[in-house]
Design an enzyme around this catalytic site. Structure first.
Site, PDB file in Angstrom:
ATOM      1  N   GLY A 172       0.755  -1.131  -0.036  1.00 43.64           N
ATOM      2  CA  GLY A 172       0.055   0.197  -0.038  1.00 43.64           C
ATOM      3  C   GLY A 172       0.800   1.157   0.046  1.00 43.64           C
ATOM      4  O   GLY A 172       1.757   1.472   0.812  1.00 43.64           O
ATOM      5  N   LEU A 186       0.812  -0.155   7.617  1.00 41.43           N
ATOM      6  CA  LEU A 186       1.037   0.440   6.270  1.00 41.43           C
ATOM      7  C   LEU A 186       2.411   1.074   6.037  1.00 41.43           C
ATOM      8  O   LEU A 186       2.564   2.182   5.421  1.00 41.43           O
ATOM      9  CB  LEU A 186      -0.033   1.344   6.024  1.00 41.43           C
ATOM     10  CG  LEU A 186      -1.378   0.771   5.421  1.00 41.43           C
ATOM     11  CD1 LEU A 186      -2.497   1.633   5.444  1.00 41.43           C
ATOM     12  CD2 LEU A 186      -1.110   0.364   3.818  1.00 41.43           C
ATOM     13  N   CYS A 243      -8.233  -0.956   5.188  1.00 43.11           N
ATOM     14  CA  CYS A 243      -6.975  -1.435   6.150  1.00 43.11           C
ATOM     15  C   CYS A 243      -7.467  -1.045   7.536  1.00 43.11           C
ATOM     16  O   CYS A 243      -7.913  -0.198   8.031  1.00 43.11           O
ATOM     17  CB  CYS A 243      -5.884  -0.567   5.685  1.00 43.11           C
ATOM     18  SG  CYS A 243      -4.479  -1.058   6.829  1.00 43.11           S
ATOM     19  N   ASN A 246     -10.074  -7.882   1.962  1.00 42.00           N
ATOM     20  CA  ASN A 246      -9.018  -7.603   2.978  1.00 42.00           C
ATOM     21  C   ASN A 246      -9.158  -8.266   4.380  1.00 42.00           C
ATOM     22  O   ASN A 246     -10.061  -9.267   4.301  1.00 42.00           O
ATOM     23  CB  ASN A 246      -9.155  -6.017   3.416  1.00 42.00           C
ATOM     24  CG  ASN A 246      -7.485  -5.463   3.650  1.00 42.00           C
ATOM     25  OD1 ASN A 246      -6.793  -5.989   4.191  1.00 42.00           O
ATOM     26  ND2 ASN A 246      -7.195  -4.167   2.984  1.00 42.00           N
TER      27      ASN A 246
HETATM   28  C1  LIG Z   1       1.616  -8.597   6.453  1.00 40.57           C
HETATM   29  C2  LIG Z   1       0.369  -8.051   5.611  1.00 40.57           C
HETATM   30  C3  LIG Z   1       0.371  -6.702   4.975  1.00 40.57           C
HETATM   31  C4  LIG Z   1      -0.525  -6.338   4.319  1.00 40.57           C
HETATM   32  N1  LIG Z   1      -0.757  -5.174   3.753  1.00 40.57           N
HETATM   33  C5  LIG Z   1      -1.677  -4.615   2.917  1.00 40.57           C
HETATM   34  C6  LIG Z   1      -1.650  -3.537   2.308  1.00 40.57           C
HETATM   35  O1  LIG Z   1      -0.533  -2.596   2.520  1.00 40.57           O
HETATM   36  N2  LIG Z   1      -2.549  -2.879   1.616  1.00 40.57           N
HETATM   37  C7  LIG Z   1      -3.736  -4.016   1.405  1.00 40.57           C
HETATM   38  O2  LIG Z   1      -4.473  -3.477   0.535  1.00 40.57           O
HETATM   39  N3  LIG Z   1      -3.718  -5.082   1.862  1.00 40.57           N
HETATM   40  C8  LIG Z   1      -2.973  -5.367   2.569  1.00 40.57           C
HETATM   41  N4  LIG Z   1      -2.959  -6.780   3.235  1.00 40.57           N
HETATM   42  C9  LIG Z   1      -3.936  -7.564   2.961  1.00 40.57           C
HETATM   43  C10 LIG Z   1      -3.736  -8.504   1.781  1.00 40.57           C
HETATM   44  O3  LIG Z   1      -3.375  -7.856   0.719  1.00 40.57           O
HETATM   45  C11 LIG Z   1      -5.046  -9.527   1.657  1.00 40.57           C
HETATM   46  O4  LIG Z   1      -6.040  -8.920   1.343  1.00 40.57           O
HETATM   47  C12 LIG Z   1      -5.023 -10.461   2.874  1.00 40.57           C
HETATM   48  O5  LIG Z   1      -3.856 -10.940   3.545  1.00 40.57           O
HETATM   49  C13 LIG Z   1      -5.939 -11.633   2.727  1.00 40.57           C
HETATM   50  O6  LIG Z   1      -5.287 -12.590   1.986  1.00 40.57           O
HETATM   51  P1  LIG Z   1      -4.349 -13.729   2.363  1.00 40.57           P
HETATM   52  O7  LIG Z   1      -5.215 -14.696   3.314  1.00 40.57           O
HETATM   53  O8  LIG Z   1      -4.084 -14.580   1.089  1.00 40.57           O
HETATM   54  O9  LIG Z   1      -3.042 -13.102   2.975  1.00 40.57           O
HETATM   55  C14 LIG Z   1      -1.808  -7.160   4.077  1.00 40.57           C
HETATM   56  C15 LIG Z   1      -1.677  -8.505   4.426  1.00 40.57           C
HETATM   57  C16 LIG Z   1      -0.725  -8.895   5.126  1.00 40.57           C
HETATM   58  C17 LIG Z   1      -0.923 -10.395   5.662  1.00 40.57           C
END
Ligand SMILES: Cc1cc2nc3c(=O)[nH]c(=O)nc-3n(C[C@H](O)[C@H](O)[C@H](O)COP(=O)(O)O)c2cc1C
Ligand SMILES: Cc1cc2nc3c(=O)[nH]c(=O)nc-3n(C[C@H](O)[C@H](O)[C@H](O)COP(=O)(O)OP(=O)(O)OC[C@H]3O[C@@H](n4cnc5c(N)ncnc54)[C@H](O)[C@@H]3O)c2cc1C
Ligand SMILES: Cc1cc2nc3c(=O)[nH]c(=O)nc-3n(C[C@H](O)[C@H](O)[C@H](O)COP(=O)(O)OP(=O)(O)OC[C@H]3O[C@@H](n4cnc5c(N)ncnc54)[C@H](O)[C@@H]3O)c2cc1C
Ligand SMILES: Cc1cc2nc3c(=O)[nH]c(=O)nc-3n(C[C@H](O)[C@H](O)[C@H](O)COP(=O)(O)O)c2cc1C
Ligand code: FES
Ligand code: FES
Lengths: 303, 266, 303, 266
Positions: free
Chosen positions: A47, A74, A131, A193
């Site tokens: 992000g 973030l 977020c 998210n």
């Molecule tokens: C460590 C971490 C950091 C993340 N940072 C962001 C971010 O900066 N912006 C965003 O839109 N989603 C962020 N997410 C959410 C992920 O993009 C995703 O929506 C979420 O982890 C669910 O998918 P997953 O179960 O495959 O991890 C983050 C997730 C994790 C685990």
């Protein structure tokens, strides 16, 4: 049968339906030693905010059953540094780049989009209105349909790039938010998210994360994510990109059957830098075995 | 000692069988894997390790210092929770994903300084690896190794082979009575401050070691043991507060970092 | 130190803070072969409706990462059969019984409470305004503060028994619903019920459950449940009962630290009929080791 | 045959080590556990089994027919998914929670009818147990065992010992070419309809067997293999549609039930 795994997300054609999720793939260049990331459907950047952010105090992550909590806050290098330090290398490597943006006001969201619109080599903007891990401006935009629509149209107004809106699972009715964003011009919707969770250390009696709550990601979340993608896909006409707990090709296919045009791989990247690559290959294998086109999967369980 | 920061070998994730498990007491276990392609790693680098059959929980791999590299790389595991319990109870033949080498290893020791290694508990791993490297270069380190009691000092024999080893235990069951910092005091005196300290162990120990080095105006590197999500710079989960504000990332900027750059008090 | 594990939920004193969750413990009598269930804090019955319900078509359950989905559809013998066939045996055995009720209209909720109010041997009524698995009347009540308050006060009006309201995690802001229920007279709040999820079979392309969606329960859910209990506990003065993924004493303690006065053990009963019993014992052990009173745990991580 | 429905032994959940694993081909495995207190069970009853070290995922125990009871009870596992894969790859010494005996076993066979056991695949387990019980009572059953090919017929030898065994395979690799229902046709003729059928196998097979029994006016019991959450009547997850509407619960009212009472078409 050799299958062509490409999918269209609105006007944009992706090489295959597997993207990497924001915040779980750095700025992409970290994967240089592992594989050619230009082969992915796309990568979503960490992000980006107008100014660099150092993020939350540690501990920022902890593990939970079949998943993890994160409250990174973030942390990012800021949109300017991204455009000057990272984007040129990504462009040179022909990577399909989706810039994920985050702001605490509608004006700042627009400013970010305006800045990115000036650059070559960005395929789409993903607007994070969901977020959970920042004091301000995270969830408010994501749980109120008016606010969500206002952010969407403010961003649409200032860029010719496709605008994807990343939805929060914490809205009572995600389909209502999705429809509001679609009406405001969103070219695609990304769901979901993380959902806020809390873990407490029973030895110290303190929350495990310094931010107290953190976003739950990983396989634990997957059934909820699939249900929400299904609800969103029924509610809108624009493409839906499924996110939440994808760790293998079968998971990705499950999302597609529920109505997703493509998926994003998130936390699974932490376990295996090649996760997204293997999943893309697995989808091709599945489709070739069944002699179908991957696009045929989309929404097949929608009935 | 060759520069370890540059020309770093490329990290890879491989699926490899456990070759043997050597248990040292109830809670320390050396796991040796069988790799087709030798693992090239520098002292201080680490691996992210996870059972290939763990299913979805525990979800993440666990960071483990590399004890030895090569075709049969090994790690030393101390049981503290579910992940390390599973590692410790695994049997030869079981498959693991090993993602290595990761992170930045120890920086070389200036020719005019005596390398002094300060180890606490499983923090000994990256220091045994370092000491072996120094020995190959014809240098001999002083090693200071401390723990609550004799049972908390795995690999003391291995360390003794390649260093001038001094031991302290809080209960006096082995070596000098007291903490490892007592030994460090003597070492600083003995080397007249012409030492470079390499420390790895509990946070409180490392903080105290850094403080003593600052007072002695000596360089001090530490290997950070933070919680890690990915181990290769993409989750931003391993932030460690820096002196002067901001964070460094233990997995990509460390784990071996200048101890004086860390804001220990926070 | 020998510790006294009893806790007070409003005016009601429970032998210990471990209850069993509705729908995961039958009507209690199924546990006869395993242990003396009168030693538990309480048992919550399977959700009772005015008329018997046969429930949904199979498949009704499926497993997910660290959890499960269920869409039982509130199969139950009906309040009348409960009062005549089950309650007398429970009463005889001195079991602390919480009657969980479910209806599709405010009138029916009141009718159920009125019927139960006539019986001896019921310690409290737990009003389920959060069942995700029925066509009608499940979630509407749980996601709208006015509706939630209306159900609560309708039930309060017709019974002298303590009224607990079981909250849905699908309300955008659970604390708002919680406060509405408290103002309407709820004596305690139970959080959380399951969150709707969906699982699709990638072989058949069909949902794994005949009802399509089902409620997610089990450890996967726990971080979300703990966060919600924490939010509710901060928002209200009445006791909160924590539910969601409790499988061991540490889990229960985590809920108590987050603000729960007691916990309910749900899906863990499926793995081990003695789960609740062991958890109650584990809490006592933990407290004796630390020489504290279990009540001291409540809300200690609230700060 | 003694009444099995009444005086049922009390179910208990115990944590016991795996004593041995006997693998029959790649996908069938007999697991034998070591119980201090003998497991008392009647033919047709089942156990809920789960690895004590599985952590949180897979979450639920898996229902498995009891093959033999006593101090060293055993089950036969066919690998179909993650849970059965883990069971199948476990090593002696590993701990398991075994919750047994559960459910209602087979009802006695009337004196004036020939017991005919119809087995498909792993459905053979509760029938081997039944056949052994019948043998002890001095009765000999006819067993009809079918599968796609010879490799799908685990425990055929065990069944042959205690029954008059007839085999059918769809590819003709063993016994008669065709489905097990062809064998049933002959058995009905042979016994002039004076038979009681006990069937366990794939749903489609059982449905067809019940249909044939209805035509022959013969009693037919089946052992239901539904998805189960708890195995002892408290989750209501194992509903099976009944003739005339409503559901029965396979774990507490079954798994052995009157086949004619099931709404197979739904
Ligand atoms: C460590 C971490 C950091 C993340 N940072 C962001 C971010 O900066 N912006 C965003 O839109 N989603 C962020 N997410 C959410 C992920 O993009 C995703 O929506 C979420 O982890 C669910 O998918 P997953 O179960 O495959 O991890 C983050 C997730 C994790 C685990
Ligand atoms: C670079 C590096 C090298 C390491 N080398 C070794 C080694 O050689 N041998 C060894 O036994 N351990 C080593 N560790 C620590 C090891 O990674 C943790 O003990 C392990 O991850 C804990 O996992 P668990 O599932 O057993 O514990 P959990 O159940 O996850 O946690 C148990 C306790 O350990 C703490 N913890 C969790 N993860 C870490 C972590 N990454 N670092 C420190 N504490 C943690 C938790 O906060 C908690 O208090 C190293 C850590 C790092 C970062
Ligand atoms: C009373 C009873 C007795 C049984 N006896 C045996 C036995 O002796 N040997 C044996 O190998 N198997 C037996 N089964 C079936 C066995 O329980 C399932 O194969 C097992 O639970 C699947 O678990 P899994 O994790 O491997 O598969 P999953 O990954 O959970 O599922 C794989 C496939 O199996 C199906 N499945 C899941 N659970 C069941 C279930 N309970 N019954 C049938 N299909 C299921 C799923 O729908 C899916 O299609 C029995 C089932 C019951 C109800
Ligand atoms: C099979 C099943 C049936 C349930 N039935 C009910 C019910 O009838 N009424 C109710 O209020 N909650 C019901 N629940 C929800 C549980 O009481 C509990 O809130 C939920 O399962 C979360 O707890 P757990 O993670 O410990 O299972 C049911 C849950 C399951 C798994
Ligand atoms: S552990 Fe993921 S960035 Fe360091
Ligand atoms: S499996 Fe739970 S009621 Fe039958």
């Amino acid at each position: 049968m050799r299958c062509d795994p490409s999918v269209k997300v609105g006007a944009l054609t992706l090489k295959n339906p597997v993207l990497t999720a924001s915040g779980t793939f750095g700025y992409g260049l970290e994967f240089e030693p592992y594989f050619d990331i230009s082969a992915l459907g796309a990568i979503c950047t960490k992000g980006l905010s107008l100014l660099p952010r150092i993020g939350n105090a540690p501990p920022r992550i902890c593990e939970t059953a079949s998943g993890m909590l994160n409250a990174i806050g973030l942390a990012n290098i800021g949109v300017e540094a991204f455009c000057t330090d990272k984007l040129p290398s990504l462009r040179e490597r022909n990577v399909t780049v989706v810039a994920n943006i985050f702001a605490t006001s509608i004006e700042d969201f627009a400013a970010l989009a305006r800045r990115l619109d000036r650059e070559q080599g960005i395929a789409a903007i993903e607007v994070n209105i969901s977020c959970p891990n920042v004091d301000k401006g995270g969830l408010e935009f994501g749980v109120d349909p008016q606010m969500a629509a206002a952010v969407t149209s403010a961003v649409k107004k200032v860029t010719k790039l496709p605008v994807w809106v990343k939805l929060s699972p914490e809205a009572g009715r995600i389909a209502v938010i999705a429809r509001a964003c679609e009406e405001a011009g969103a070219d695609a919707l990304c769901a979901i998210n993380t959902i806020r969770g809390l873990a407490i250390d029973v030895q110290t009696w303190k929350p495990r994360l310094s931010n107290r709550t953190g976003g739950l990601s990983g396989p634990a979340l997957k059934p909820i994510a699939i249900r929400m993608v299904w609800e969103v896909a029924k509610a809108v006409k624009v493409p839906v990109i499924g996110i939440g707990g994808v760790t293998c090709a079968e998971d990705a296919i499950e999302f597609m059957l529920a109505g997703a045009t493509a998926v994003q791989v998130g936390s699974a990247n932490f376990r295996d830098p090649l996760a997204a690559h293997k999943i893309a290959q697995g989808i091709v294998d599945y489709c070739e075995r069944r002699a179908i086109d991957p696009r045929e999967l989309i929404g097949k369980a929608l009935l | 000692m060759e520069p370890m920061h540059c020309g770093k070998p490329r990290p890879r994730q491989v699926v490899v069988p456990l070759l043997r498990r050597d248990s040292i007491g109830a809670s320390h276990h050396v796991l040796t894997f069988d790799c087709e392609q030798p693992l090239e790693a520098a002292p201080g680098q680490f691996a992210m390790v996870r059972g290939a059959q763990w299913g979805e929980s525990p979800f993440l791999p666990r960071p483990m210092s590399i004890l030895t590299a090569g075709r049969r790389p090994s790690i030393l595991v101390k049981v503290v929770g579910e992940g390390t319990r599973r590692l410790a109870s695994s049997e030869p033949g079981e498959l693991f994903t090993v993602h290595a080498p990761l992170g930045v290893g120890w920086a070389p020791c200036p020719e005019d300084r005596v390398p002094v290694l300060v180890a606490g508990g499983v923090g000994v791993c990256p220091l045994v690896f370092l000491a072996r490297g120094l020995t190959e270069q014809g240098r001999r380190a002083i090693a200071l190794y401390g723990g609550r009691s004799a049972g908390d000092l795995p690999l003391d024999d291995e360390l003794a082979e390649v260093t001038d080893l001094r031991i302290a235990t809080e209960d006096g069951s082995l070596g000098q009575l007291g903490r490892v910092t007592v030994l460090l005091e003597s070492a600083i005196e003995e080397t007249k401050g012409r030492l470079k300290v390499y420390a790895c162990g509990p946070r409180a120990m490392m903080a105290r070691v850094v403080e003593m080095c600052r007072a002695a105006d000596a360089p001090c590197e530490v290997s950070l043991e933070t919680i890690m999500g990915c181990g290769y710079g993409v989750c931003l989960g391993c932030a460690v507060p820096k002196v002067g504000g901001g964070y460094l990332y233990a997995c990509s900027e460390g784990p071996c970092v200048d101890g004086h750059a860390i804001a220990w008090e926070s």
